[in-house]
Write a protein that holds these residues in place. Structure first.
Motif, PDB file in Angstrom:
ATOM      1  N   GLU A  80      69.991   1.459 -37.040  1.00 59.25           N
ATOM      2  CA  GLU A  80      70.626   1.922 -35.807  1.00 59.25           C
ATOM      3  C   GLU A  80      71.148   0.771 -34.954  1.00 59.25           C
ATOM      4  OE1 GLU A  80      68.226   4.734 -33.684  1.00 59.25           O
ATOM      5  OE2 GLU A  80      67.774   5.883 -35.486  1.00 59.25           O
ATOM      6  N   VAL A  81      70.482  -0.356 -35.003  1.00 57.15           N
ATOM      7  CA  VAL A  81      70.940  -1.515 -34.236  1.00 57.15           C
ATOM      8  C   VAL A  81      72.024  -2.274 -35.000  1.00 57.15           C
ATOM      9  CG1 VAL A  81      70.195  -3.735 -33.259  1.00 57.15           C
ATOM     10  CG2 VAL A  81      68.807  -1.698 -32.906  1.00 57.15           C
ATOM     11  N   GLY A  82      72.029  -2.153 -36.323  1.00 60.50           N
ATOM     12  CA  GLY A  82      73.088  -2.769 -37.115  1.00 60.50           C
ATOM     13  C   GLY A  82      72.728  -4.097 -37.736  1.00 60.50           C
ATOM     14  N   VAL A  83      71.424  -4.310 -38.008  1.00 62.92           N
ATOM     15  CA  VAL A  83      70.993  -5.539 -38.671  1.00 62.92           C
ATOM     16  C   VAL A  83      70.378  -5.191 -40.024  1.00 62.92           C
ATOM     17  CG1 VAL A  83      70.606  -6.746 -36.488  1.00 62.92           C
ATOM     18  CG2 VAL A  83      68.721  -5.489 -37.545  1.00 62.92           C
ATOM     19  N   ASP A  84      70.025  -6.230 -40.788  1.00 58.44           N
ATOM     20  CA  ASP A  84      69.499  -6.002 -42.130  1.00 58.44           C
ATOM     21  C   ASP A  84      68.042  -5.544 -42.126  1.00 58.44           C
ATOM     22  OD1 ASP A  84      71.937  -6.810 -43.178  1.00 58.44           O
ATOM     23  OD2 ASP A  84      71.328  -8.918 -43.286  1.00 58.44           O
ATOM     24  N   ARG A  85      67.242  -6.186 -41.266  1.00 58.56           N
ATOM     25  CA  ARG A  85      65.803  -5.885 -41.257  1.00 58.56           C
ATOM     26  C   ARG A  85      65.228  -6.084 -39.861  1.00 58.56           C
ATOM     27  NH1 ARG A  85      67.099  -8.931 -45.479  1.00 58.56           N
ATOM     28  NH2 ARG A  85      66.695  -8.169 -47.597  1.00 58.56           N
ATOM     29  N   CYS A  86      64.071  -5.458 -39.638  1.00 54.78           N
ATOM     30  CA  CYS A  86      63.313  -5.779 -38.438  1.00 54.78           C
ATOM     31  C   CYS A  86      61.831  -5.592 -38.718  1.00 54.78           C
ATOM     32  CB  CYS A  86      63.768  -4.954 -37.236  1.00 54.78           C
ATOM     33  SG  CYS A  86      63.112  -3.278 -37.151  1.00 54.78           S
ATOM     34  N   TRP A  87      61.033  -6.280 -37.940  1.00 58.41           N
ATOM     35  CA  TRP A  87      59.583  -6.184 -38.027  1.00 58.41           C
ATOM     36  C   TRP A  87      59.027  -5.971 -36.629  1.00 58.41           C
ATOM     37  CZ3 TRP A  87      62.534  -9.687 -40.643  1.00 58.41           C
ATOM     38  CH2 TRP A  87      62.454  -9.671 -42.049  1.00 58.41           C
ATOM     39  N   TYR A  88      58.178  -4.968 -36.467  1.00 55.82           N
ATOM     40  CA  TYR A  88      57.493  -4.764 -35.195  1.00 55.82           C
ATOM     41  C   TYR A  88      56.346  -5.769 -35.076  1.00 55.82           C
ATOM     42  CZ  TYR A  88      59.821  -0.144 -35.208  1.00 55.82           C
ATOM     43  OH  TYR A  88      60.739   0.878 -35.236  1.00 55.82           O
ATOM     44  N   GLY A  89      56.054  -6.154 -33.845  1.00 54.30           N
ATOM     45  CA  GLY A  89      54.972  -7.105 -33.612  1.00 54.30           C
ATOM     46  C   GLY A  89      53.987  -6.601 -32.579  1.00 54.30           C
ATOM     47  N   VAL A  90      52.718  -6.946 -32.759  1.00 56.62           N
ATOM     48  CA  VAL A  90      51.673  -6.526 -31.811  1.00 56.62           C
ATOM     49  C   VAL A  90      51.024  -7.735 -31.137  1.00 56.62           C
ATOM     50  CG1 VAL A  90      51.211  -4.383 -33.047  1.00 56.62           C
ATOM     51  CG2 VAL A  90      49.923  -6.452 -33.639  1.00 56.62           C
ATOM     52  N   ASN A  91      51.628  -8.893 -31.308  1.00 55.87           N
ATOM     53  CA  ASN A  91      51.136 -10.109 -30.653  1.00 55.87           C
ATOM     54  C   ASN A  91      52.221 -10.684 -29.755  1.00 55.87           C
ATOM     55  OD1 ASN A  91      49.315 -12.164 -30.049  1.00 55.87           O
ATOM     56  ND2 ASN A  91      50.066 -13.472 -31.691  1.00 55.87           N
ATOM     57  N   GLY A  92      53.014  -9.786 -29.188  1.00 56.71           N
ATOM     58  CA  GLY A  92      54.074 -10.186 -28.276  1.00 56.71           C
ATOM     59  C   GLY A  92      55.180 -10.969 -28.962  1.00 56.71           C
ATOM     60  N   ALA A  93      56.141 -11.428 -28.140  1.00 56.29           N
ATOM     61  CA  ALA A  93      57.201 -12.284 -28.663  1.00 56.29           C
ATOM     62  C   ALA A  93      56.607 -13.578 -29.220  1.00 56.29           C
ATOM     63  CB  ALA A  93      58.215 -12.585 -27.556  1.00 56.29           C
ATOM     64  N   THR A  94      55.482 -14.006 -28.661  1.00 56.71           N
ATOM     65  CA  THR A  94      54.818 -15.229 -29.120  1.00 56.71           C
ATOM     66  C   THR A  94      54.597 -15.208 -30.628  1.00 56.71           C
ATOM     67  OG1 THR A  94      53.697 -15.754 -27.051  1.00 56.71           O
ATOM     68  CG2 THR A  94      52.618 -16.478 -29.059  1.00 56.71           C
ATOM     69  N   GLY A  95      53.952 -14.163 -31.141  1.00 58.96           N
ATOM     70  CA  GLY A  95      53.634 -14.110 -32.561  1.00 58.96           C
ATOM     71  C   GLY A  95      54.861 -14.110 -33.448  1.00 58.96           C
ATOM     72  N   LEU A  96      55.910 -13.423 -33.023  1.00 56.68           N
ATOM     73  CA  LEU A  96      57.116 -13.334 -33.852  1.00 56.68           C
ATOM     74  C   LEU A  96      57.970 -14.596 -33.757  1.00 56.68           C
ATOM     75  CD1 LEU A  96      58.028  -9.571 -33.362  1.00 56.68           C
ATOM     76  CD2 LEU A  96      56.899 -10.669 -35.312  1.00 56.68           C
ATOM     77  N   LEU A  97      57.985 -15.255 -32.607  1.00 48.15           N
ATOM     78  CA  LEU A  97      58.659 -16.557 -32.515  1.00 48.15           C
ATOM     79  C   LEU A  97      57.973 -17.565 -33.428  1.00 48.15           C
ATOM     80  CD1 LEU A  97      59.275 -16.823 -28.649  1.00 48.15           C
ATOM     81  CD2 LEU A  97      61.053 -16.735 -30.416  1.00 48.15           C
ATOM     82  N   GLN A  98      56.660 -17.585 -33.391  1.00 49.69           N
ATOM     83  CA  GLN A  98      55.915 -18.528 -34.226  1.00 49.69           C
ATOM     84  C   GLN A  98      56.107 -18.223 -35.705  1.00 49.69           C
ATOM     85  OE1 GLN A  98      52.004 -18.071 -32.497  1.00 49.69           O
ATOM     86  NE2 GLN A  98      52.361 -19.684 -30.992  1.00 49.69           N
TER      87      GLN A  98
END
Length: 464
Positions: free
Chosen positions: A69-87
């Motif tokens: 729906e957003v128009g990208v290839d993949r996404c992953w949900y995170g439960v450790n905030g933006a911190t965990g996904l940036l790292q």
């Protein structure tokens, strides 16, 4: 007072994050879920539910749907905030010993990723707004000069990180910066923690999300700029510059093995609020309401600074010789709680809930503060003493793990830091492990301590 009492206490005006405003703007599905029998939603990774890294189940289907729906290839949900996904993103982008080019206003989580990933942070200076003490946005010409200087360090640069929009809501011409980075055949990660609602593309006059401008990886905090619960976040990926396997391996390394089903459901619902008709209608109304409030305050001579985010109000306290930290305490006493108190400003996050009767009250409190302190001479901030580009004298991980001693800032000249000096919020490091404290940096830190008396110590830990 006790944690449970604090969590249940009512506050009359919440101008801080999360953006759902103490539940007022939570998506309807989440509100309904929380009304059910307490804890019914607290489930493990059952077969039907799955998880962010499991190929089957509701979470996998939800992530596929959101990406489509957003128009990208993949996404992953995170439960450790933006911190965990940036790292996780940084660990996927570079091998130990490689370098990451990043601006000086980077969040501390990225330095932490370099620390435990064995990566070399190459930090580049950015424009500075001396009238308020904020990092400013930069253009493609500035970035080109950064690349020229970075070559002199002779490090193997694996990727570049950008921060846009900033905590205060300033936004750059991000498309031109992404194009410049790609011209060097490097992938780009955009920390768009404060810009999740930009994926709505609700108005042409608002900044565009880096997702639509070619960024390879984009991280959104769904509680900062969408109606998600605290710790909910999403990582978007597109193109072929970053291997999805490396991303998933890095997420698995850092994410809990028991992700909260409630937070994962919040990820799904908050993203839907930004792309579905009903949610877009609510967002449009909130933006219009925020702009009317800003216009009212400006007409009443409240000193607001311009930014690109209608949902953030920046009160320019240093214009009247006042510290934002000092002013924040006065607002709190009047039961208006802001988000980000800094030496020259106080930023209020309107979020996604309504604040219809805020204007007159805000003006009255501000005028009372001016009367109480008296109008003083405005003051300016010195530019930080940073080079165009720099890297730690010793590796972050080596310095952080070294034997250390605690010395007075005045006696730290020539020593190597083992820690970050980092007022939080905003969580932007003034000093990182491995950096040398030369005379200019020590003098500047001593000055910063005067501005942040409760955040910066008289002492610093350095390698023994």
């Amino acid at each position: 007072m006790g944690l449970f009492n604090l969590l249940s206490a009512d506050r009359s005006e919440n101008l801080f994050l999360p953006a759902h405003g103490r539940g007022k703007a939570l998506p309807k599905k989440v509100r309904n879920l929380l009304k059910l029998r307490p804890g019914i939603w607290d489930l493990p990774e059952l077969f039907e539910i799955g998880g962010p890294l499991i190929r089957e189940g509701a979470i996998a289907e939800s992530q596929k749907s959101s990406a489509f729906e957003v128009g990208v290839d993949r996404c992953w949900y995170g439960v450790n905030g933006a911190t965990g996904l940036l790292q996780s993103s940084l660990l996927a982008l570079a091998r130990p010993g490689q370098a990451i080019l990043m601006p000086r206003n980077i969040h501390k989580s990225c330095i932490q990723a370099c620390l435990f990933g064995g990566l070399i942070p190459i930090l580049f200076d950015i424009p500075f707004l001396t009238d308020r003490g904020h990092a400013a946005v930069f253009d493609r010409k500035w970035l080109q000069r950064v690349f020229q200087k970075a070559k002199e360090l002779k490090e193997d640069i694996a990727a570049v990180v950008l921060v846009n929009p900033t905590y205060q809501g300033y936004s750059a011409d991000i498309e031109s910066l992404i194009k410049e980075i790609h011209s060097h055949s490097l992938p780009v990660l955009v920390d768009e923690a404060h810009g999740a609602y930009l994926i709505s593309q609700i108005r042409s006059d608002l900044p565009k999300s880096a997702i639509f401008l070619g960024a390879d990886l984009v991280v959104h905090s769904l509680h900062k700029s969408a109606p998600g619960l605290v710790q909910s976040a999403v990582l978007w990926s597109q193109g072929d510059k970053v291997d999805p396997f490396k991303i998933e391996r890095s997420i698995e390394l850092l994410q809990t093995s028991s992700p909260s089903s409630l937070l994962l459901a919040s990820c799904e619902s908050s993203i839907k609020e930004l792309i579905e008709t009903k949610g877009l209608r609510k967002l449009k109304y909130r933006l219009e309401e925020a702009e009317l409030l800003k216009d009212f305050l400006i007409n009443k001579e409240v000193p607001l600074l311009k930014n690109s985010d209608p949902l953030k109000i920046i009160l320019h306290t240093s214009k009247f010789g006042l510290s934002g930290i000092q002013v924040d305490k006065r607002f709190i006493k009047k039961r208006i709680i802001g988000e980000l108190a800094e030496p020259g400003t106080l930023t209020f996050c309107l979020g996604l809930s309504s604040h219809k009767r805020l204007g007159k009250r805000f003006v009255r409190i501000w005028n009372e503060i001016l009367t109480s302190f008296g109008q003083q001479k405005s003051y300016f901030f010195k530019r930080p003493p940073f080079s165009v580009v720099s890297k730690p004298y010793k590796p972050c991980s080596h310095s952080w793990g070294s034997n250390f001693e605690k010395v007075n800032l005045h006696d730290a000249i020539g020593r190597i830091s083992v820690e970050m000096v980092c007022p939080y919020p905003p969580g932007i490091p003034l000093l990182i492990p491995g950096e040398i404290l030369d005379e200019a940096r020590v003098d500047w830190l001593i000055e910063q301590k005067c501005f942040w008396p409760e955040q910066i110590s008289d002492f610093v830990r350095v390698i023994s």
